[in-house]
Design an enzyme around this catalytic site. Structure first.
Site, PDB file in Angstrom:
ATOM      1  N   GLU A  43      76.884 -69.311 -23.513  1.00 38.41           N
ATOM      2  CA  GLU A  43      75.720 -69.533 -22.656  1.00 38.41           C
ATOM      3  C   GLU A  43      75.973 -69.532 -21.143  1.00 38.41           C
ATOM      4  O   GLU A  43      75.741 -70.530 -20.459  1.00 38.41           O
ATOM      5  CB  GLU A  43      75.044 -70.849 -23.054  1.00 38.41           C
ATOM      6  CG  GLU A  43      74.470 -70.795 -24.461  1.00 38.41           C
ATOM      7  CD  GLU A  43      73.664 -72.024 -24.829  1.00 38.41           C
ATOM      8  OE1 GLU A  43      73.760 -73.064 -24.136  1.00 38.41           O
ATOM      9  OE2 GLU A  43      72.912 -71.944 -25.825  1.00 38.41           O
ATOM     10  N   GLU A  99      73.708 -68.710 -32.099  1.00 39.76           N
ATOM     11  CA  GLU A  99      73.157 -70.064 -32.150  1.00 39.76           C
ATOM     12  C   GLU A  99      71.664 -69.996 -32.416  1.00 39.76           C
ATOM     13  O   GLU A  99      70.927 -69.320 -31.710  1.00 39.76           O
ATOM     14  CB  GLU A  99      73.370 -70.843 -30.840  1.00 39.76           C
ATOM     15  CG  GLU A  99      74.678 -71.587 -30.738  1.00 39.76           C
ATOM     16  CD  GLU A  99      74.704 -72.542 -29.554  1.00 39.76           C
ATOM     17  OE1 GLU A  99      73.663 -73.177 -29.260  1.00 39.76           O
ATOM     18  OE2 GLU A  99      75.764 -72.640 -28.923  1.00 39.76           O
TER      19      GLU A  99
END
Length: 241
Positions: free
Chosen positions: A62, A174
Site C-alpha cells: 500500500e 487484500e
C-alpha cells in the site's frame, strides 16, 4: 516462510512499509531512502529464495501519497531487474500503485499506466502482476464490521476491462469484511466476479488471519476446527457460484 510452504500453498513475501522508511518515501526523499536501499533489500530476499518457485514477491504494501507515481514506477523497475538477476527460477512479482493501491483508483491515479512500463530484463511482462487491494466497508478501510458494496461496478469491472484491453493481469492481495451476513452477500458476489474473470485476475487473498485475535472485526482465524462465517461461505473458491 517454511511453515507456509510446508502446507503446499503458494506464499507471498510482502514488505509492509507503505513505500517508506522512517517516514521518508523510497526514491522520493532527497536521498534519505534511495532506490539502492530498496534494491539491496529485494536482492537479498530474492537470493535467499532464488530457487523456490512457490514464493511470490509482493514488492510493497500500500504505497500512498507518493510525490510522483512515474518515479515510483522507475523504482519498481530497478527492483524487478534486481530480482530477475538474483533468482534461478522465475517468481511472480506483484507491483502496487499509489493511493493504498486501491483497485478503484488504480487506473485514474495513473498507477496502471506508470507500472505498465515496467518490464523484465528480456523486455517481457511474464509474471509481472498489478497488486490491488479493496475492502467492502463504507470507507474502504477494512475498519468496519459491516459491508456495503461488492465493488464490482465501481472497481473490478472497469479494472477488468482495462486489464483485458491492455493484455495485463492483476492480483487482489487484500480484501476482507466482518463475519456478518452483509459481508457474506457482498464478498461472495465480489469474489465470484473475480473467479469468472480469471483471465485478468490471478486470484485473491483475504485479510486477516495469523496472529490476529478472534475479537478482531475482520478475523479469519478458525475457532477450533470451525472456519469463520466469511471464510466458509466466500473465501473458498469452490464454494462460490
Amino acid at each position: 516462510m517454511q511453515t507456509c510452504l510446508n502446507t503446499g500453498a503458494y506464499c507471498i513475501i510482502d514488505i509492509h512499509n507503505y513505500a517508506r522508511w522512517n517516514g521518508d518515501i523510497i526514491g522520493q526523499s532527497g536521498g534519505a531512502v534511495t532506490n539502492a536501499h530498496f534494491v539491496s533489500l529485494w536482492t537479498q530476499i530474492a537470493t535467499c529464495y532464488a530457487s523456490e518457485p512457490r514464493i511470490a514477491f509482493g514488492l510493497m504494501n500500500e504505497p500512498h501519497d507518493l510525490l510522483d507515481v512515474n518515479v515510483w514506477a522507475d523504482t519498481v523497475q530497478e527492483v524487478v531487474t534486481a530480482i530477475r538477476n538474483a533468482e534461478t527460477v522465475r517468481h511472480r512479482i506483484f507491483m502496487p500503485g499509489n493511493d493504498w493501491t486501491s483497485a478503484e483508483d488504480f487506473i485514474k491515479n495513473g498507477s496502471a499506466d506508470a507500472l505498465s512500463k515496467v518490464k523484465n530484463p528480456d523486455g517481457s511482462i511474464t509474471d509481472l502482476y498489478f497488486d490491488v487491494h479493496k475492502y467492502l466497508d463504507e470507507d474502504n478501510s477494512g475498519g468496519h464490521v459491516e459491508c456495503v458494496t461488492d465493488n464490482i461496478e465501481s472497481s473490478f469491472l472497469p479494472l477488468a476491462r482495462w486489464l483485458r484491453c491492455h493484455g495485463r493481469q492483476a492480483v487482489v492481495t487484500e480484501t476482507g469484511g466482518g463475519n456478518v451476513q452483509s459481508c457474506v452477500t457482498h464478498m461472495c458476489a465480489q469474489l465470484s466476479f473475480l473467479k469468472h474473470n480469471s483471465d485478468v485476475f490471478l486470484g485473491y487473498t483475504g485479510w486477516a488471519a495469523g496472529a490476529f485475535p478472534h475479537t478482531y472485526e475482520l478475523s479469519e482465524v478458525p475457532i477450533g476446527t470451525q472456519d469463520t462465517l466469511l471464510v466458509a461461505n466466500c473465501l473458498y473458491q469452490q464454494n462460490l457460484p
